[in-house]
Motif scaffolding. Structure first.
Motif, PDB file in Angstrom:
ATOM      1  N   ARG A  43     -31.975 -37.832  37.608  1.00 13.47           N
ATOM      2  CA  ARG A  43     -31.762 -36.785  38.609  1.00 13.47           C
ATOM      3  C   ARG A  43     -32.690 -36.948  39.810  1.00 13.47           C
ATOM      4  NH1 ARG A  43     -29.831 -31.398  38.172  1.00 13.47           N
ATOM      5  NH2 ARG A  43     -30.598 -30.084  39.877  1.00 13.47           N
ATOM      6  N   GLY A  44     -33.964 -37.239  39.543  1.00 12.88           N
ATOM      7  CA  GLY A  44     -34.933 -37.317  40.622  1.00 12.88           C
ATOM      8  C   GLY A  44     -34.749 -38.505  41.540  1.00 12.88           C
ATOM      9  N   GLU A  45     -33.941 -39.499  41.126  1.00 12.72           N
ATOM     10  CA  GLU A  45     -33.740 -40.693  41.942  1.00 12.72           C
ATOM     11  C   GLU A  45     -32.354 -40.754  42.567  1.00 12.72           C
ATOM     12  OE1 GLU A  45     -34.743 -44.216  39.727  1.00 12.72           O
ATOM     13  OE2 GLU A  45     -36.365 -43.191  38.673  1.00 12.72           O
ATOM     14  N   SER A  46     -31.515 -39.758  42.261  1.00 11.40           N
ATOM     15  CA  SER A  46     -30.154 -39.755  42.789  1.00 11.40           C
ATOM     16  C   SER A  46     -30.096 -38.929  44.073  1.00 11.40           C
ATOM     17  CB  SER A  46     -29.175 -39.201  41.759  1.00 11.40           C
ATOM     18  OG  SER A  46     -29.522 -37.873  41.407  1.00 11.40           O
ATOM     19  N   ASP A  47     -28.990 -39.076  44.783  1.00 12.12           N
ATOM     20  CA  ASP A  47     -28.806 -38.355  46.043  1.00 12.12           C
ATOM     21  C   ASP A  47     -28.264 -36.968  45.746  1.00 12.12           C
ATOM     22  OD1 ASP A  47     -27.827 -37.388  48.541  1.00 12.12           O
ATOM     23  OD2 ASP A  47     -27.828 -39.435  49.298  1.00 12.12           O
ATOM     24  N   ARG A  48     -29.135 -35.990  45.741  1.00 16.44           N
ATOM     25  CA  ARG A  48     -28.724 -34.632  45.372  1.00 16.44           C
ATOM     26  C   ARG A  48     -27.806 -34.006  46.419  1.00 16.44           C
ATOM     27  NH1 ARG A  48     -28.763 -35.345  40.756  1.00 16.44           N
ATOM     28  NH2 ARG A  48     -28.200 -33.151  40.562  1.00 16.44           N
ATOM     29  N   THR A  49     -27.976 -34.393  47.686  1.00 21.79           N
ATOM     30  CA  THR A  49     -27.128 -33.823  48.734  1.00 21.79           C
ATOM     31  C   THR A  49     -25.670 -34.182  48.491  1.00 21.79           C
ATOM     32  OG1 THR A  49     -28.927 -33.970  50.337  1.00 21.79           O
ATOM     33  CG2 THR A  49     -26.696 -33.736  51.217  1.00 21.79           C
ATOM     34  N   LEU A  50     -25.420 -35.464  48.165  1.00 22.62           N
ATOM     35  CA  LEU A  50     -24.051 -35.886  47.900  1.00 22.62           C
ATOM     36  C   LEU A  50     -23.477 -35.185  46.682  1.00 22.62           C
ATOM     37  CD1 LEU A  50     -24.074 -39.751  48.531  1.00 22.62           C
ATOM     38  CD2 LEU A  50     -22.783 -38.016  49.789  1.00 22.62           C
ATOM     39  N   LEU A  51     -24.277 -35.079  45.626  1.00 24.94           N
ATOM     40  CA  LEU A  51     -23.787 -34.444  44.408  1.00 24.94           C
ATOM     41  C   LEU A  51     -23.472 -32.977  44.640  1.00 24.94           C
ATOM     42  CD1 LEU A  51     -23.055 -35.002  41.531  1.00 24.94           C
ATOM     43  CD2 LEU A  51     -25.401 -34.478  40.852  1.00 24.94           C
ATOM     44  N   THR A  52     -24.282 -32.299  45.438  1.00 23.21           N
ATOM     45  CA  THR A  52     -24.004 -30.899  45.772  1.00 23.21           C
ATOM     46  C   THR A  52     -22.689 -30.786  46.528  1.00 23.21           C
ATOM     47  OG1 THR A  52     -26.357 -30.362  45.836  1.00 23.21           O
ATOM     48  CG2 THR A  52     -24.862 -28.871  47.004  1.00 23.21           C
ATOM     49  N   LEU A  53     -22.447 -31.702  47.460  1.00 24.96           N
ATOM     50  CA  LEU A  53     -21.181 -31.696  48.196  1.00 24.96           C
ATOM     51  C   LEU A  53     -19.993 -31.880  47.253  1.00 24.96           C
ATOM     52  CD1 LEU A  53     -22.097 -33.852  51.329  1.00 24.96           C
ATOM     53  CD2 LEU A  53     -21.546 -31.403  51.300  1.00 24.96           C
ATOM     54  N   VAL A  54     -20.149 -32.783  46.280  1.00 30.81           N
ATOM     55  CA  VAL A  54     -19.074 -33.011  45.309  1.00 30.81           C
ATOM     56  C   VAL A  54     -18.829 -31.749  44.496  1.00 30.81           C
ATOM     57  CG1 VAL A  54     -18.451 -34.252  43.203  1.00 30.81           C
ATOM     58  CG2 VAL A  54     -19.400 -35.503  45.150  1.00 30.81           C
ATOM     59  N   GLU A  55     -19.893 -31.137  43.978  1.00 32.63           N
ATOM     60  CA  GLU A  55     -19.750 -29.944  43.152  1.00 32.63           C
ATOM     61  C   GLU A  55     -19.039 -28.821  43.909  1.00 32.63           C
ATOM     62  OE1 GLU A  55     -23.172 -28.624  40.902  1.00 32.63           O
ATOM     63  OE2 GLU A  55     -24.078 -30.598  41.104  1.00 32.63           O
ATOM     64  N   GLU A  56     -19.338 -28.686  45.184  1.00 34.50           N
ATOM     65  CA  GLU A  56     -18.701 -27.637  45.980  1.00 34.50           C
ATOM     66  C   GLU A  56     -17.259 -27.984  46.311  1.00 34.50           C
ATOM     67  OE1 GLU A  56     -19.748 -24.578  46.890  1.00 34.50           O
ATOM     68  OE2 GLU A  56     -21.393 -25.008  45.503  1.00 34.50           O
ATOM     69  N   GLU A  57     -17.012 -29.245  46.646  1.00 35.41           N
ATOM     70  CA  GLU A  57     -15.674 -29.643  47.085  1.00 35.41           C
ATOM     71  C   GLU A  57     -14.650 -29.542  45.961  1.00 35.41           C
ATOM     72  OE1 GLU A  57     -13.015 -30.617  50.049  1.00 35.41           O
ATOM     73  OE2 GLU A  57     -15.186 -30.329  50.281  1.00 35.41           O
ATOM     74  N   VAL A  58     -15.030 -29.894  44.738  1.00 26.50           N
ATOM     75  CA  VAL A  58     -14.047 -29.911  43.653  1.00 26.50           C
ATOM     76  C   VAL A  58     -13.641 -28.510  43.210  1.00 26.50           C
ATOM     77  CG1 VAL A  58     -14.796 -32.151  42.786  1.00 26.50           C
ATOM     78  CG2 VAL A  58     -15.835 -30.073  41.858  1.00 26.50           C
ATOM     79  N   ARG A  59     -14.344 -27.505  43.661  1.00 26.75           N
ATOM     80  CA  ARG A  59     -14.005 -26.129  43.254  1.00 26.75           C
ATOM     81  C   ARG A  59     -12.917 -25.513  44.116  1.00 26.75           C
ATOM     82  NH1 ARG A  59     -18.090 -23.726  40.004  1.00 26.75           N
ATOM     83  NH2 ARG A  59     -17.236 -21.704  40.593  1.00 26.75           N
ATOM     84  N   HIS A  60     -12.503 -26.191  45.163  1.00 23.39           N
ATOM     85  CA  HIS A  60     -11.569 -25.577  46.118  1.00 23.39           C
ATOM     86  C   HIS A  60     -10.443 -26.546  46.460  1.00 23.39           C
ATOM     87  CE1 HIS A  60     -14.664 -22.513  46.700  1.00 23.39           C
ATOM     88  NE2 HIS A  60     -15.533 -23.498  46.902  1.00 23.39           N
ATOM     89  N   ASP A  61      -9.316 -25.987  46.882  1.00 17.71           N
ATOM     90  CA  ASP A  61      -8.223 -26.761  47.461  1.00 17.71           C
ATOM     91  C   ASP A  61      -8.221 -26.512  48.958  1.00 17.71           C
ATOM     92  OD1 ASP A  61      -6.958 -28.226  45.469  1.00 17.71           O
ATOM     93  OD2 ASP A  61      -5.873 -26.473  44.730  1.00 17.71           O
ATOM     94  N   LYS A  62      -8.370 -27.589  49.730  1.00 18.31           N
ATOM     95  CA  LYS A  62      -8.418 -27.455  51.180  1.00 18.31           C
ATOM     96  C   LYS A  62      -7.552 -28.534  51.816  1.00 18.31           C
ATOM     97  CE  LYS A  62     -13.251 -25.861  51.156  1.00 18.31           C
ATOM     98  NZ  LYS A  62     -14.618 -26.156  51.650  1.00 18.31           N
TER      99      LYS A  62
END
Length: 318
Positions: free
Chosen positions: A149-168
């Motif tokens: 976790r500490g070496e991964s790109d958290r910004t990208l993962l947050t974007l993924v988590e948010e994007e998959v919750r919605h249909d746009k």
């Protein structure tokens, strides 16, 4: 020379499949979709990943795992738990879809497990079919790559988590690019780890002679290279180059070149309809026979058999 950029440049997700899976305690899922690369993360829980014939690998909360297919693997809460479900490309999320069609509660977008009672969450993104994924890249990866976790790109993962919750509108294009970015960032972080056993083409070398020789081989693999010709180009003796190259790369220059040429040929057999003879000349072999001998020596099959096997690989979903 940025070989990683060259290899990842051809990776383009088309219809990337991102799925949130809600799972109950004691869960264990067997993925047998045939996807060539899959990224998996459990944002809040520890999970275990078991590839066929391998010891289970622990993946902590928020760690990102890259799974190299197409062999099946198991993702579980407990590595000792037998799979409760086997998921193939044909039936992923089928139970959730049937429940919703029968009048059950509608799941959130891209979510499996609407009928589950647990709170565990698994997010996975997969490339369908080869998707331009280079054999040279796949050859450099173990079955499972884990970036903490500490070496991964958290910004990208947050974007993924948010994007998959919605249909746009335009969402598939966004998910495709997010999967590409997440793969690049994760692999770069893994290759940079001291114990990742990164391939020679990625590892930095302090020896400018070896770096120069690698650059020449990569920039023009079809050239009729010899150790003597390489040594002349980089300004050292033949024996000096051979010794320093083997020390830093782990094998002699011509062995490295032969392996690289075969890997290039494998990619061309997949990505183009050029004849085997044309591909042979493009990667540095004068005849089809010469390429076939080198190809079979390193991969156990001929170029024609390799292309035929790819033609019979179905497109899959994770």
């Amino acid at each position: 020379m940025d070989t990683l950029a060259q290899l990842l440049d051809g990776v383009r997700a088309r219809g990337a499949v991102f799925t949130r899976t809600v799972i109950s305690p004691g869960w264990s899922l067997r993925f047998a979709s045939g996807a060539h690369l899959t990224l998996v993360v459990a944002p809040h829980d520890r999970i275990w990943i078991s590839a066929t014939g391998r010891e289970p690998i622990e993946v902590g909360p928020g760690d990102i795992a890259v799974l190299r297919g197409p062999a099946p693997y198991t993702v579980a809460e407990d590595p000792a738990s037998p799979p409760r479900r086997v998921i193939t490309g044909a039936d992923y999320c089928a139970r959730t879809a049937r429940a919703a069609a029968a009048g059950g509660p509608a799941p959130e977008p891209r979510t499996c497990g609407v009928a589950e009672t647990g709170s565990a969450l698994l997010i996975s993104g997969a490339y369908e079919g080869p998707s331009g994924i280079s054999d040279r890249l796949l050859d450099a990866l173990p079955d499972v790559v884990v970036v903490p976790r500490g070496e991964s790109d958290r910004t990208l993962l947050t974007l993924v988590e948010e994007e998959v919750r919605h249909d746009k509108p335009g969402q598939q294009a966004v998910l495709d690019r997010l999967l590409d970015l997440l793969l690049v960032a994760t692999l770069r972080a893994w290759f940079d780890r001291p114990r990742s056993h990164a391939p020679a083409w990625y590892r930095a070398t302090d020896d400018s002679v070896v770096a120069g020789a690698l650059r020449l081989l990569h920039d023009d693999p079809a050239h009729p290279w010899t150790v003597a010709a390489l040594a002349t180009k980089v300004g050292v003796s033949r024996s000096g180059l051979a010794r320093r190259f083997a020390r830093d790369v782990g094998e002699p220059p011509m062995t490295y070149l032969a392996t690289w040429r075969v890997a290039l040929a494998a990619d061309l057999l997949r990505d183009t309809d050029a004849t085997v003879g044309a591909i042979a000349r493009e990667v540095g072999y004068s005849t089809t026979f010469a390429l076939s001998v080198a190809f079979k020596r390193r991969r156990g099959i001929t170029p024609t058999q390799h292309r035929a096997a790819l033609a019979h690989t179905p497109a899959t979903r994770p």
